[in-house]
Motif scaffolding. Structure first.
Motif, PDB file in Angstrom:
ATOM      1  N   GLU A  34       0.810  -1.075   0.031  1.00 44.76           N
ATOM      2  CA  GLU A  34       0.042   0.048  -0.053  1.00 44.76           C
ATOM      3  C   GLU A  34       0.788   1.048  -0.065  1.00 44.76           C
ATOM      4  O   GLU A  34       1.717   1.347   1.067  1.00 44.76           O
ATOM      5  CB  GLU A  34      -0.868  -0.133   1.048  1.00 44.76           C
ATOM      6  CG  GLU A  34      -1.899  -1.017   1.408  1.00 44.76           C
ATOM      7  CD  GLU A  34      -2.971  -0.986   2.428  1.00 44.76           C
ATOM      8  OE1 GLU A  34      -3.043  -0.012   2.827  1.00 44.76           O
ATOM      9  OE2 GLU A  34      -3.558  -1.980   2.861  1.00 44.76           O
ATOM     10  N   SER A  36       1.327   5.063   0.738  1.00 47.11           N
ATOM     11  CA  SER A  36       0.470   6.226   1.651  1.00 47.11           C
ATOM     12  C   SER A  36       0.116   7.373   0.611  1.00 47.11           C
ATOM     13  O   SER A  36       0.824   7.531  -0.577  1.00 47.11           O
ATOM     14  CB  SER A  36       1.547   6.945   2.704  1.00 47.11           C
ATOM     15  OG  SER A  36       2.714   7.427   1.886  1.00 47.11           O
ATOM     16  N   GLN A  37      -0.823   8.381   1.102  1.00 47.79           N
ATOM     17  CA  GLN A  37      -1.220   9.418   0.481  1.00 47.79           C
ATOM     18  C   GLN A  37      -0.080  10.392   0.133  1.00 47.79           C
ATOM     19  O   GLN A  37       0.136  10.687  -1.073  1.00 47.79           O
ATOM     20  CB  GLN A  37      -2.157   9.905   1.342  1.00 47.79           C
ATOM     21  CG  GLN A  37      -2.826  11.268   0.742  1.00 47.79           C
ATOM     22  CD  GLN A  37      -3.659  10.920  -0.475  1.00 47.79           C
ATOM     23  OE1 GLN A  37      -4.208   9.905  -0.698  1.00 47.79           O
ATOM     24  NE2 GLN A  37      -3.358  11.471  -1.650  1.00 47.79           N
ATOM     25  N   PHE A  38       0.897  10.461   0.852  1.00 47.05           N
ATOM     26  CA  PHE A  38       2.112  11.191   1.021  1.00 47.05           C
ATOM     27  C   PHE A  38       2.897  10.659  -0.390  1.00 47.05           C
ATOM     28  O   PHE A  38       3.220  11.403  -1.193  1.00 47.05           O
ATOM     29  CB  PHE A  38       2.893  11.221   2.118  1.00 47.05           C
ATOM     30  CG  PHE A  38       4.204  12.139   1.825  1.00 47.05           C
ATOM     31  CD1 PHE A  38       4.182  13.611   1.786  1.00 47.05           C
ATOM     32  CD2 PHE A  38       5.381  11.263   1.674  1.00 47.05           C
ATOM     33  CE1 PHE A  38       5.445  14.096   1.630  1.00 47.05           C
ATOM     34  CE2 PHE A  38       6.626  11.969   1.554  1.00 47.05           C
ATOM     35  CZ  PHE A  38       6.664  13.592   1.375  1.00 47.05           C
ATOM     36  N   ARG A  40       1.715   8.920  -2.820  1.00 43.58           N
ATOM     37  CA  ARG A  40       0.812   9.118  -4.151  1.00 43.58           C
ATOM     38  C   ARG A  40       1.030  10.627  -4.593  1.00 43.58           C
ATOM     39  O   ARG A  40       1.233  10.914  -5.626  1.00 43.58           O
ATOM     40  CB  ARG A  40      -0.590   8.710  -3.937  1.00 43.58           C
ATOM     41  CG  ARG A  40      -0.762   7.189  -4.005  1.00 43.58           C
ATOM     42  CD  ARG A  40      -1.923   7.030  -3.930  1.00 43.58           C
ATOM     43  NE  ARG A  40      -2.271   6.649  -2.242  1.00 43.58           N
ATOM     44  CZ  ARG A  40      -3.157   6.483  -1.570  1.00 43.58           C
ATOM     45  NH1 ARG A  40      -4.457   6.684  -2.190  1.00 43.58           N
ATOM     46  NH2 ARG A  40      -3.353   6.318  -0.460  1.00 43.58           N
ATOM     47  N   ASP A  41       0.900  11.640  -3.477  1.00 42.18           N
ATOM     48  CA  ASP A  41       1.035  13.139  -3.738  1.00 42.18           C
ATOM     49  C   ASP A  41       2.487  13.291  -4.444  1.00 42.18           C
ATOM     50  O   ASP A  41       2.724  13.962  -5.204  1.00 42.18           O
ATOM     51  CB  ASP A  41       1.049  13.742  -2.678  1.00 42.18           C
ATOM     52  CG  ASP A  41      -0.447  13.704  -2.270  1.00 42.18           C
ATOM     53  OD1 ASP A  41      -1.609  13.385  -3.021  1.00 42.18           O
ATOM     54  OD2 ASP A  41      -0.757  14.241  -0.972  1.00 42.18           O
ATOM     55  N   TYR A  42       3.393  12.723  -3.830  1.00 39.59           N
ATOM     56  CA  TYR A  42       4.859  12.895  -4.214  1.00 39.59           C
ATOM     57  C   TYR A  42       5.228  12.285  -5.701  1.00 39.59           C
ATOM     58  O   TYR A  42       5.852  12.850  -6.306  1.00 39.59           O
ATOM     59  CB  TYR A  42       5.779  12.188  -3.286  1.00 39.59           C
ATOM     60  CG  TYR A  42       7.270  12.145  -3.720  1.00 39.59           C
ATOM     61  CD1 TYR A  42       7.956  13.471  -3.656  1.00 39.59           C
ATOM     62  CD2 TYR A  42       7.921  11.151  -4.300  1.00 39.59           C
ATOM     63  CE1 TYR A  42       9.436  13.402  -3.866  1.00 39.59           C
ATOM     64  CE2 TYR A  42       9.270  11.273  -4.867  1.00 39.59           C
ATOM     65  CZ  TYR A  42      10.041  12.480  -4.471  1.00 39.59           C
ATOM     66  OH  TYR A  42      11.284  12.490  -4.876  1.00 39.59           O
ATOM     67  N   GLN A  43       4.474  11.252  -5.974  1.00 38.64           N
ATOM     68  CA  GLN A  43       4.491  10.675  -7.464  1.00 38.64           C
ATOM     69  C   GLN A  43       3.786  11.741  -8.295  1.00 38.64           C
ATOM     70  O   GLN A  43       4.400  11.823  -9.554  1.00 38.64           O
ATOM     71  CB  GLN A  43       3.801   9.364  -7.560  1.00 38.64           C
ATOM     72  CG  GLN A  43       4.774   8.244  -6.874  1.00 38.64           C
ATOM     73  CD  GLN A  43       3.962   6.890  -6.846  1.00 38.64           C
ATOM     74  OE1 GLN A  43       2.701   6.781  -7.153  1.00 38.64           O
ATOM     75  NE2 GLN A  43       4.828   6.009  -6.851  1.00 38.64           N
TER      76      GLN A  43
END
Length: 92
Positions: A34, A36-38, A40-43
């Motif tokens: 999984e 993390s949201q961080f 995904r935001d970084y990508q």
């Protein structure tokens, strides 16, 4: 290192033979990853930066037009100050 000493030690611990591994049944579990949201935001941010141009076309077009028209001028003092600031020296 003395080889004969190594041979004596390997005989004591019996490390010269094949290692014995007990066979067990196949693993029944599954792996799950999984992000993390961080992460995904970084990508997303990384992809946006990678797709952005390194050159600001609006600034370049404005400077080209001013140079071609002969209205672009740079102060010698400002230019020297910027060079000194960049290379960490003082001119004045």
């Amino acid at each position: 290192m003395r080889i004969d000493a190594y041979n004596q030690i390997s005989r004591i611990y019996q490390t010269g033979g094949k290692p014995s591994v007990a066979k067990k049944g196949a693993a029944k579990g599954t792996d799950k990853v999984e992000i993390s949201q961080f992460g995904r935001d970084y990508q997303v941010a990384k992809q946006a930066v990678a797709s952005a141009s390194d050159i600001r076309e609006d600034k370049v077009a404005d400077l080209k037009a001013r140079i071609d028209a002969g209205t672009y001028s740079v102060s010698d003092t400002d230019f020297a100050a910027k060079l000194a600031q960049k290379y960490g020296t003082t001119v004045f």
